[in-house]
Design a protein around this motif. Sequence first.
Motif, PDB file in Angstrom:
ATOM      1  N   CYS A 209       1.745  -2.010  -7.547  1.00 59.53           N
ATOM      2  CA  CYS A 209       1.615  -2.115  -6.091  1.00 59.53           C
ATOM      3  C   CYS A 209       0.164  -2.472  -5.783  1.00 59.53           C
ATOM      4  O   CYS A 209      -0.688  -2.515  -6.683  1.00 59.53           O
ATOM      5  N   ALA A 210      -0.149  -2.726  -4.529  1.00 58.24           N
ATOM      6  CA  ALA A 210      -1.529  -3.069  -4.171  1.00 58.24           C
ATOM      7  C   ALA A 210      -2.467  -1.909  -4.490  1.00 58.24           C
ATOM      8  O   ALA A 210      -3.534  -2.102  -5.088  1.00 58.24           O
ATOM      9  N   HIS A 211      -2.048  -0.699  -4.122  1.00 61.95           N
ATOM     10  CA  HIS A 211      -2.821   0.500  -4.414  1.00 61.95           C
ATOM     11  C   HIS A 211      -1.934   1.703  -4.096  1.00 61.95           C
ATOM     12  O   HIS A 211      -1.090   1.651  -3.201  1.00 61.95           O
TER      13      HIS A 211
ATOM     14  N   ALA B 204       1.176   2.462 -10.429  1.00 64.94           N
ATOM     15  CA  ALA B 204      -0.200   1.969 -10.301  1.00 64.94           C
ATOM     16  C   ALA B 204      -0.328   0.633 -11.024  1.00 64.94           C
ATOM     17  O   ALA B 204       0.130   0.472 -12.154  1.00 64.94           O
ATOM     18  N   GLY B 205      -0.941  -0.318 -10.373  1.00 63.00           N
ATOM     19  CA  GLY B 205      -1.083  -1.645 -10.948  1.00 63.00           C
ATOM     20  C   GLY B 205       0.063  -2.566 -10.612  1.00 63.00           C
ATOM     21  O   GLY B 205      -0.047  -3.793 -10.735  1.00 63.00           O
TER      22      GLY B 205
ATOM     23  N   THR C 116      -2.212   5.876  -3.274  1.00 66.10           N
ATOM     24  CA  THR C 116      -3.043   7.043  -2.977  1.00 66.10           C
ATOM     25  C   THR C 116      -2.205   8.299  -3.124  1.00 66.10           C
ATOM     26  O   THR C 116      -1.120   8.398  -2.528  1.00 66.10           O
TER      27      THR C 116
ATOM     28  N   LYS D  28       0.866  -1.174   0.000  1.00 67.80           N
ATOM     29  CA  LYS D  28       0.000   0.000   0.000  1.00 67.80           C
ATOM     30  C   LYS D  28       0.908   1.230   0.000  1.00 67.80           C
ATOM     31  O   LYS D  28       1.703   1.413   0.924  1.00 67.80           O
TER      32      LYS D  28
ATOM     33  N   GLY E 152      -9.013   2.145 -10.954  1.00 65.16           N
ATOM     34  CA  GLY E 152      -9.078   1.749  -9.553  1.00 65.16           C
ATOM     35  C   GLY E 152      -7.733   1.411  -8.928  1.00 65.16           C
ATOM     36  O   GLY E 152      -7.663   1.024  -7.754  1.00 65.16           O
ATOM     37  N   HIS E 153      -6.643   1.586  -9.699  1.00 68.99           N
ATOM     38  CA  HIS E 153      -5.305   1.306  -9.168  1.00 68.99           C
ATOM     39  C   HIS E 153      -4.775   2.473  -8.323  1.00 68.99           C
ATOM     40  O   HIS E 153      -3.843   2.298  -7.537  1.00 68.99           O
ATOM     41  N   ALA E 154      -5.383   3.644  -8.508  1.00 64.55           N
ATOM     42  CA  ALA E 154      -4.931   4.841  -7.788  1.00 64.55           C
ATOM     43  C   ALA E 154      -6.143   5.632  -7.326  1.00 64.55           C
ATOM     44  O   ALA E 154      -7.234   5.535  -7.904  1.00 64.55           O
ATOM     45  N   SER E 155      -5.945   6.408  -6.275  1.00 58.44           N
ATOM     46  CA  SER E 155      -6.992   7.310  -5.801  1.00 58.44           C
ATOM     47  C   SER E 155      -6.351   8.614  -5.355  1.00 58.44           C
ATOM     48  O   SER E 155      -5.134   8.673  -5.120  1.00 58.44           O
TER      49      SER E 155
END
Length: 500
Positions: free
Chosen positions: A212-214, A209-210, A216, A191, A321-324
């Motif tokens: 790692c788990a996610h 992105a993609g 932010t 994360k 959805g890989h990043a926020s």
Amino acid sequence: MSATQTLSRGAATKTEHFDVLVVGAGISGIGAAYHLKTQTPGTSYVILETQETFGGTWSTHKYPGIRSDSDLYTFGYRFKPWVNAPIASAEEILKYMGEVIEENDIGRHIRYRHKIVKTAWSSLDNTWTVEAVRLDTDETVTFTCNFLWMCQGYYRHDVGYTPDWEGLEDFKGRIVHPQNWPQDLDLTGKKVLLIGSGATAATLVPAIAGKCAHVTMLQRSPTYFIPGRNANELADILRQLEIDETWIHEIVRRKILFDGGEFTRRSFEEPETVRNELLSGVRAFLGDEAVQEHFTPKYRPWSQRIAFVPEGDLFKAVIDGHASVVTDEIDRFVPEGVKLKSGKVIEADVVITATGFHLSVLGDIEMTVDGKPLDMSKTVTYRGMMFTGVPNLVWVFGYFRASWTLRVDLLGDFVCRLLGHMKKKGVKRVTPELRPEDKDMTLGPRMDPEDFNPGYLQRGGHLLPKAGNKPEWRHSQDYWREKDELPKIDLDDPIFRYGN
């Protein structure tokens, strides 16, 4: 290449002398070398570089996805055509620079692993003495030169800026600054919290992105972005017509510069219209709600650099959805991550602080003029390149709203013209000085914070030379004016104090 044998501190040492000493083998230093070779044949010069290779930023920064945030038709040199996509990776830029070095026999003039520790100007000898340490042997070496050309950039390469947040020592994960990216860092399954919203963040997020788990992206305030294709339609058409690459480079370069000038003008004269256009580009990817919440800056367009997002990759990472993106301020670090002022906690295994860099004035090198320590904040800048009371020195400082290299070429012309003028006049020293009509001139910061206000200038701007309220005594940051004004500078203006 000329060299002399001198005695220093009672010990026999070899002191090499050159007409010009260039500090740094990055985009500025290599450009300077090209102009010396082509415009002042017979001038001896050396380039001293701290790193083990050329490239500056493009060799010291190792973070994933590192790329230019300026198009290479203008970030590239005017004298060498760029033939690839406008936004380029560090690897592509280094390849381009390597070709410039090889094609112009510049390599033999570069001394790598030479860290300059002090420089001293002597009006008695009309020379700069430059003391450096060879990092491979720890040997101290000395050079003298007639002219010092500072091409080392404007920030510290060895360490980036990370705010002193409360609770940093409590965090159980790993904290990384992009400028000091560890090559053993494996983000698989992690994360990741990336703090920042500028060009580095816009590059890093889609790169990891993609993988790692996610990830932010936490931002205190939004940044303006320009999403678009990583291609130049005009260049592609001209190539289909089999136009020579030299012509394509010049035509496309002029078109980009014309469009950039119009965009800059409109950002001042029509700020709301430009603002809406920029937000519309992001809205096409993310919709109105996300733009309102996370991508609507409070400042006027071009008060800070605008990052180009090729193919909208940053926004696509969010859509997938890989990043926020979170817009909030940090309250403190906690063992499991970061607690925000809203009370929310973002959990993270790795925190990346894409929070900027430290301003560096003339490479933080200890400098003296006739035995007196040089405090650059006490000088006044002549057009952002020379400084009152500092003889035979030019500092290459590029543009904020246009490609850095544009000014490298312009100052290359100026320095070579100045060196030729001094030779013709039979003088060995030139120092910019305030004229009688300038003595009561209002002085202020080098860059007006109302005009341009990135964090590194707000933190370190007090270290920079002062600017006056007359065009000669400030760096206008306006390439579109300087391209016409700098070639017309009267080198016999009373501002230039010549002597022997």
